[in-house]
Design a protein around this motif. Structure first.
Motif, PDB file in Angstrom:
ATOM      1  N   LYS A 176      48.197  65.450  48.605  1.00  0.00           N
ATOM      2  CA  LYS A 176      49.358  65.707  47.747  1.00  0.00           C
ATOM      3  C   LYS A 176      50.641  65.294  48.455  1.00  0.00           C
ATOM      4  O   LYS A 176      51.526  64.678  47.856  1.00  0.00           O
ATOM      5  N   LEU A 177      50.722  65.645  49.721  1.00  0.00           N
ATOM      6  CA  LEU A 177      51.890  65.282  50.519  1.00  0.00           C
ATOM      7  C   LEU A 177      52.097  63.773  50.506  1.00  0.00           C
ATOM      8  O   LEU A 177      53.225  63.275  50.428  1.00  0.00           O
ATOM      9  N   TYR A 178      50.995  63.064  50.575  1.00  0.00           N
ATOM     10  CA  TYR A 178      51.050  61.600  50.571  1.00  0.00           C
ATOM     11  C   TYR A 178      51.768  61.085  49.330  1.00  0.00           C
ATOM     12  O   TYR A 178      52.490  60.094  49.383  1.00  0.00           O
ATOM     13  N   PHE A 179      51.568  61.772  48.207  1.00  0.00           N
ATOM     14  CA  PHE A 179      52.143  61.302  46.947  1.00  0.00           C
ATOM     15  C   PHE A 179      53.561  61.819  46.699  1.00  0.00           C
ATOM     16  O   PHE A 179      54.224  61.364  45.783  1.00  0.00           O
ATOM     17  N   ILE A 180      53.984  62.776  47.519  1.00  0.00           N
ATOM     18  CA  ILE A 180      55.383  63.209  47.409  1.00  0.00           C
ATOM     19  C   ILE A 180      56.182  62.372  48.405  1.00  0.00           C
ATOM     20  O   ILE A 180      56.429  62.768  49.539  1.00  0.00           O
ATOM     21  N   SER A 181      56.549  61.185  47.977  1.00  0.00           N
ATOM     22  CA  SER A 181      57.176  60.229  48.887  1.00  0.00           C
ATOM     23  C   SER A 181      58.621  60.588  49.178  1.00  0.00           C
ATOM     24  O   SER A 181      59.174  60.229  50.209  1.00  0.00           O
ATOM     25  N   LEU A 185      52.508  71.687  60.712  1.00  0.00           N
ATOM     26  CA  LEU A 185      53.185  72.220  59.516  1.00  0.00           C
ATOM     27  C   LEU A 185      54.599  72.693  59.854  1.00  0.00           C
ATOM     28  O   LEU A 185      55.554  72.414  59.132  1.00  0.00           O
ATOM     29  N   ASN A 186      54.713  73.388  60.983  1.00  0.00           N
ATOM     30  CA  ASN A 186      56.019  73.910  61.376  1.00  0.00           C
ATOM     31  C   ASN A 186      57.005  72.801  61.714  1.00  0.00           C
ATOM     32  O   ASN A 186      58.222  73.012  61.645  1.00  0.00           O
ATOM     33  N   ALA A 187      56.480  71.637  62.074  1.00  0.00           N
ATOM     34  CA  ALA A 187      57.354  70.517  62.463  1.00  0.00           C
ATOM     35  C   ALA A 187      57.857  69.723  61.263  1.00  0.00           C
ATOM     36  O   ALA A 187      58.741  68.880  61.405  1.00  0.00           O
ATOM     37  N   ILE A 188      57.309  70.005  60.064  1.00  0.00           N
ATOM     38  CA  ILE A 188      57.749  69.277  58.872  1.00  0.00           C
ATOM     39  C   ILE A 188      59.172  69.723  58.515  1.00  0.00           C
ATOM     40  O   ILE A 188      59.454  70.909  58.445  1.00  0.00           O
ATOM     41  N   GLU A 189      60.029  68.752  58.297  1.00  0.00           N
ATOM     42  CA  GLU A 189      61.468  68.922  58.004  1.00  0.00           C
ATOM     43  C   GLU A 189      62.274  69.291  59.232  1.00  0.00           C
ATOM     44  O   GLU A 189      61.782  69.407  60.316  1.00  0.00           O
ATOM     45  N   ARG A 221      61.491  62.533  50.456  1.00  0.00           N
ATOM     46  CA  ARG A 221      61.698  63.504  51.516  1.00  0.00           C
ATOM     47  C   ARG A 221      62.442  64.757  51.064  1.00  0.00           C
ATOM     48  O   ARG A 221      62.262  65.834  51.630  1.00  0.00           O
ATOM     49  N   ASP A 222      63.284  64.602  50.062  1.00  0.00           N
ATOM     50  CA  ASP A 222      64.123  65.721  49.633  1.00  0.00           C
ATOM     51  C   ASP A 222      63.486  66.570  48.542  1.00  0.00           C
ATOM     52  O   ASP A 222      64.094  67.523  48.063  1.00  0.00           O
ATOM     53  N   ASN A 223      62.285  66.220  48.142  1.00  0.00           N
ATOM     54  CA  ASN A 223      61.611  66.972  47.091  1.00  0.00           C
ATOM     55  C   ASN A 223      61.414  68.430  47.536  1.00  0.00           C
ATOM     56  O   ASN A 223      60.747  68.698  48.533  1.00  0.00           O
ATOM     57  N   PRO A 224      62.002  69.374  46.800  1.00  0.00           N
ATOM     58  CA  PRO A 224      61.914  70.784  47.207  1.00  0.00           C
ATOM     59  C   PRO A 224      60.491  71.339  47.156  1.00  0.00           C
ATOM     60  O   PRO A 224      60.198  72.387  47.732  1.00  0.00           O
ATOM     61  N   ASP A 232      58.933  55.953  52.722  1.00  0.00           N
ATOM     62  CA  ASP A 232      57.513  56.247  52.534  1.00  0.00           C
ATOM     63  C   ASP A 232      57.165  57.510  53.313  1.00  0.00           C
ATOM     64  O   ASP A 232      56.275  57.517  54.151  1.00  0.00           O
ATOM     65  N   TYR A 233      57.876  58.575  52.969  1.00  0.00           N
ATOM     66  CA  TYR A 233      57.786  59.810  53.738  1.00  0.00           C
ATOM     67  C   TYR A 233      56.391  60.428  53.724  1.00  0.00           C
ATOM     68  O   TYR A 233      55.904  60.924  54.745  1.00  0.00           O
ATOM     69  N   GLY A 234      55.735  60.373  52.575  1.00  0.00           N
ATOM     70  CA  GLY A 234      54.385  60.929  52.465  1.00  0.00           C
ATOM     71  C   GLY A 234      53.420  60.267  53.434  1.00  0.00           C
ATOM     72  O   GLY A 234      52.672  60.930  54.152  1.00  0.00           O
ATOM     73  N   HIS A 235      53.481  58.958  53.479  1.00  0.00           N
ATOM     74  CA  HIS A 235      52.616  58.202  54.380  1.00  0.00           C
ATOM     75  C   HIS A 235      52.939  58.533  55.840  1.00  0.00           C
ATOM     76  O   HIS A 235      52.052  58.672  56.673  1.00  0.00           O
ATOM     77  N   PHE A 236      54.214  58.692  56.107  1.00  0.00           N
ATOM     78  CA  PHE A 236      54.665  59.017  57.469  1.00  0.00           C
ATOM     79  C   PHE A 236      54.120  60.380  57.915  1.00  0.00           C
ATOM     80  O   PHE A 236      53.580  60.518  59.021  1.00  0.00           O
ATOM     81  N   LEU A 237      54.211  61.366  57.044  1.00  0.00           N
ATOM     82  CA  LEU A 237      53.711  62.713  57.365  1.00  0.00           C
ATOM     83  C   LEU A 237      52.215  62.697  57.638  1.00  0.00           C
ATOM     84  O   LEU A 237      51.714  63.343  58.559  1.00  0.00           O
ATOM     85  N   VAL A 238      51.516  61.934  56.804  1.00  0.00           N
ATOM     86  CA  VAL A 238      50.068  61.864  56.901  1.00  0.00           C
ATOM     87  C   VAL A 238      49.626  61.176  58.196  1.00  0.00           C
ATOM     88  O   VAL A 238      48.671  61.594  58.854  1.00  0.00           O
TER      89      VAL A 238
END
Lengths: 165, 165
Positions: A93-98, A161-165, A100-103, B140-146
């Motif tokens: 799912k994260l992959y498809f939320i491209s 997970l904690n490092a995201i954002e 970065r600012d998506n809440p 491409d934030y999703g790809h980056f996170l992954v």
DNA sequence: CCGTACATGTAACCCGTTACATGATTAA
DNA sequence: TTAATCATGTAACGGGTTACATGTACGG
């Protein structure tokens, strides 16, 4: 596949390449699985296709997501992800939320933090219960290593997970 | 299942419980998968069974590994394990090497260290190539996170491997 | 006596891999 | 011209989940 087709219309071959590349790191599919599934999805009216001619006569099927497909995809994207050691839906799912600012990211991360923290607590409790002393470790070393591996896995997942954002 | 039956003869129900407990942490199987497989394995002469009566008339099938089954299991246990994001065979093998002093552990760990180090190098190279600057990350934030997740996963795997013994 | 655990199976369905099978396009 | 890549399919087989189906044993 709905997620990939939601980004842009593409062929089964293109989808195959996506799975071979970055997505394949955590979710795989071969062309022999993709082509029959495309047919099934078209039967279900989640996608449609148009035919494009490459060169002189090579027929290429370009698949497009339908409104129904988009709805199903978005429902999935916003639904909670349970833990599954074989397939990590949250990562997908994260992959498809491209964006970065998506809440939505913050909400999903918080949810996963809770799940993985609970899992880690359970594993640590198991370790204390099953391996109270050195003798138990030596008697069942394989199990001990594997339990440590699961604990290590959850701890590193939490730190990521904690490092995201 | 051969590994579990190699430890002690047991029923399909007992095997199911093992998968629900500690092994299930990284490899799962349900009773509806186990019972037919036991039959298939018996056909292949990897296992046999005897019937034991519990209480008044409840029939319990106790499965035992055969010499052929033991050979197949040991061949598998000593064969190299490739990387597979869905199922980690190395962990499963480790589970069955209960003896802490088994020199095989060191060999297997060294092999896995090499594979995971190579994987990590590939992933890091991909990150440099695909995300050379902040703009690519935002696009491409999703790809980056992954990709970061995969790197994190490999790094923690390596640290766990290095901590064995 | 009643609920939980013990115990074993089948059916339907999709997931996933390996192998089989074919042919066109493109760049060196 | 030839090899790599593009492009699409099917078949066989086993992996794996959910649901259906049945009955016994045991402890409170």
């Amino acid at each position: 596949m709905l997620g990939l087709l939601n980004e842009r219309p593409q062929s089964g071959y293109d989808l195959t390449k996506s799975f071979d590349a970055d997505i394949g790191e955590f979710w795989n599919a071969n062309h022999s699985q993709i082509y029959p599934l495309l047919k099934r999805m078209e039967d279900q009216e989640l996608i449609t296709h148009k035919t494009s001619i490459v060169g002189q006569k090579l027929e290429k099927k370009i698949y497009l997501i339908t409104q129904l497909g988009t709805n199903i995809f978005k429902d999935w994207l916003h639904s909670p992800s349970i833990l599954d050691q074989a397939h990590d839906e949250f990562i997908l799912k994260l992959y498809f939320i491209s964006n970065r600012d998506n809440p939505q990211i913050k909400i999903m991360v918080a949810e996963q933090l809770q799940l993985h923290q609970a899992k880690l607590n359970t594993l640590k409790q198991q370790k204390i219960t099953k391996f109270p002393d050195q003798e138990h470790i030596n008697q069942d070393y394989g199990h001990f290593l594997v339990l440590n591996h699961a604990i290590n896995r959850e701890e590193s997942y939490l730190s990521w997970l904690n490092a995201i954002e």
